[in-house]
Design an enzyme around this catalytic site. Structure first.
Site, mmCIF file in Angstrom:
data_model
loop_
_atom_site.group_PDB
_atom_site.id
_atom_site.type_symbol
_atom_site.label_atom_id
_atom_site.label_comp_id
_atom_site.label_asym_id
_atom_site.label_seq_id
_atom_site.Cartn_x
_atom_site.Cartn_y
_atom_site.Cartn_z
ATOM 1 N N ASP A 86 0.834 -1.204 0.000
ATOM 2 C CA ASP A 86 0.000 0.000 0.000
ATOM 3 C C ASP A 86 0.870 1.256 0.000
ATOM 4 O OD1 ASP A 86 -2.561 1.442 0.417
ATOM 5 O OD2 ASP A 86 -1.765 1.828 2.418
ATOM 6 N N ARG A 131 -8.751 10.495 -13.193
ATOM 7 C CA ARG A 131 -8.232 10.523 -11.818
ATOM 8 C C ARG A 131 -7.681 9.171 -11.371
ATOM 9 N NH1 ARG A 131 -12.704 12.571 -7.904
ATOM 10 N NH2 ARG A 131 -10.946 12.298 -6.456
ATOM 11 N N LYS A 132 -7.745 8.184 -12.243
ATOM 12 C CA LYS A 132 -7.345 6.823 -11.835
ATOM 13 C C LYS A 132 -5.924 6.509 -12.308
ATOM 14 C CE LYS A 132 -12.105 5.464 -12.536
ATOM 15 N NZ LYS A 132 -13.007 4.674 -13.409
#
Ligand SMILES: CCCCCCCCCCCC(=O)SCCNC(=O)CCNC(=O)[C@H](O)C(C)(C)COP(=O)(O)OP(=O)(O)OC[C@H]1O[C@@H](n2cnc3c(N)ncnc32)[C@H](O)[C@@H]1OP(=O)(O)O
Length: 164
Positions: A86, A131-132
Site C-alpha cells: 500500500d 483521476r485513476k
C-alpha cells in the site's frame, strides 16, 4: 564496499542499501512525515525501509520485516506485507507526480516471508486515466516473489491534504 550500493543478494540483517544505479529517495521530504506506520521508525522492530529511484525513475524500496510483523510463526503477517505494498505503490504514484490516495488495493501472497529478511519492492505506474492511476508492484528477493500488488490510486486536490 561502496556504502551507497549493496550487492543484490538477500540478507538476514537489515542492510537497506540500494542496488547499483539506485538513487536514495527522501519520502518524508516529498510527501511529509505522516508515513509513520510503515517507514517512520528506522530503528524499530516492525519495518525498516529505505526508498530509491532506479535509473528509469521507478520507485524502489528495500524493506526489513522485523519481529513485530509476525503473523504465521516466524513469518510476516499478510497485513504487514499488504501495508508495505500500500505505502510503496501509493508513494510510487506520488513520485510520478500524482497527488493520490489509494482507492483499491489487491494483494496476492505468493510465498511466506521469513522474519528478519531484507527484501526489495519494485513498482511501475502502468496507466493514468482521468483521476485513476494504476500502479503495479511486487515484494521479492532474488528469484522469490512474496507478494504481488495492484493498486488503484485516485487523484485528490493537494489542498485537501495536510502535508507535514
Ligand atoms: C497526506 C500526504 C499523503 C502522502 C501519501 C503517501 C503515499 C501513499 C501511501 C499510503 C496510501 C494509503 O494508504 S492512502 C489511505 C487509504 N485510502 C483512503 O483512506 C482513501 C479513502 N477513500 C477516499 O478518500 C475516496 O473514496 C477517494 C478520494 C478515493 C475517492 O473519492 P472522490 O474524490 O469523491 O471521488 P469519486 O467521485 O468517488 O471517484 C472518482 C473516480 O475514481 C473511481 N473510484 C474511486 N474509488 C474507487 C475504488 N475504490 N475502486 C474503483 N474506482 C474508484 C470512481 O469510480 C470515479 O471514477 P470515474 O467515475 O471518474 O470514472
Amino acid at each position: 564496499m561502496d556504502k551507497t550500493h549493496a550487492n543484490s543478494t538477500c540478507s538476514n540483517r537489515p542492510d537497506l542499501r540500494g542496488e547499483i544505479n539506485w538513487i536514495p529517495f527522501d519520502a518524508a521530504a516529498f510527501v511529509g512525515s505522516s508515513l509513520r506506520f510503515v517507514s517512520g521508525d528506522p530503528e524499530g522492530n516492525r519495518f525498516r525501509v529505505s526508498y530509491y529511484l532506479d535509473s528509469t525513475q521507478h520507485l524502489k524500496a528495500k524493506v526489513w520485516f522485523g519481529p513485530e510483523t509476525e503473523g504465521p510463526p516466524g513469518h510476516a503477517h499478510g497485513g504487514a506485507m499488504a501495508a508495505v505494498v500500500d505505502e510503496v505503490l501509493g508513494l510510487a504514484a506520488w513520485a510520478a507526480g500524482y497527488s493520490i490516495v489509494v482507492g483499491n488495493l489487491s494483494v496476492s501472497f505468493r510465498n511466506m516471508l521469513p522474519l528478519h529478511k531484507v527484501v526489495s519492492v519494485e513498482t511501475k505506474v502502468v496507466s493514468a486515466e482521468g483521476r485513476k492511476i494504476m500502479v503495479h508492484g511486487r515484494i521479492y528477493c532474488e528469484k522469490t516473489t512474496y507478494a504481488v500488488g495492484e493498486c488503484l490510486c485516485i487523484t485528490i486536490q493537494p489542498k485537501n491534504i495536510n502535508i507535514r
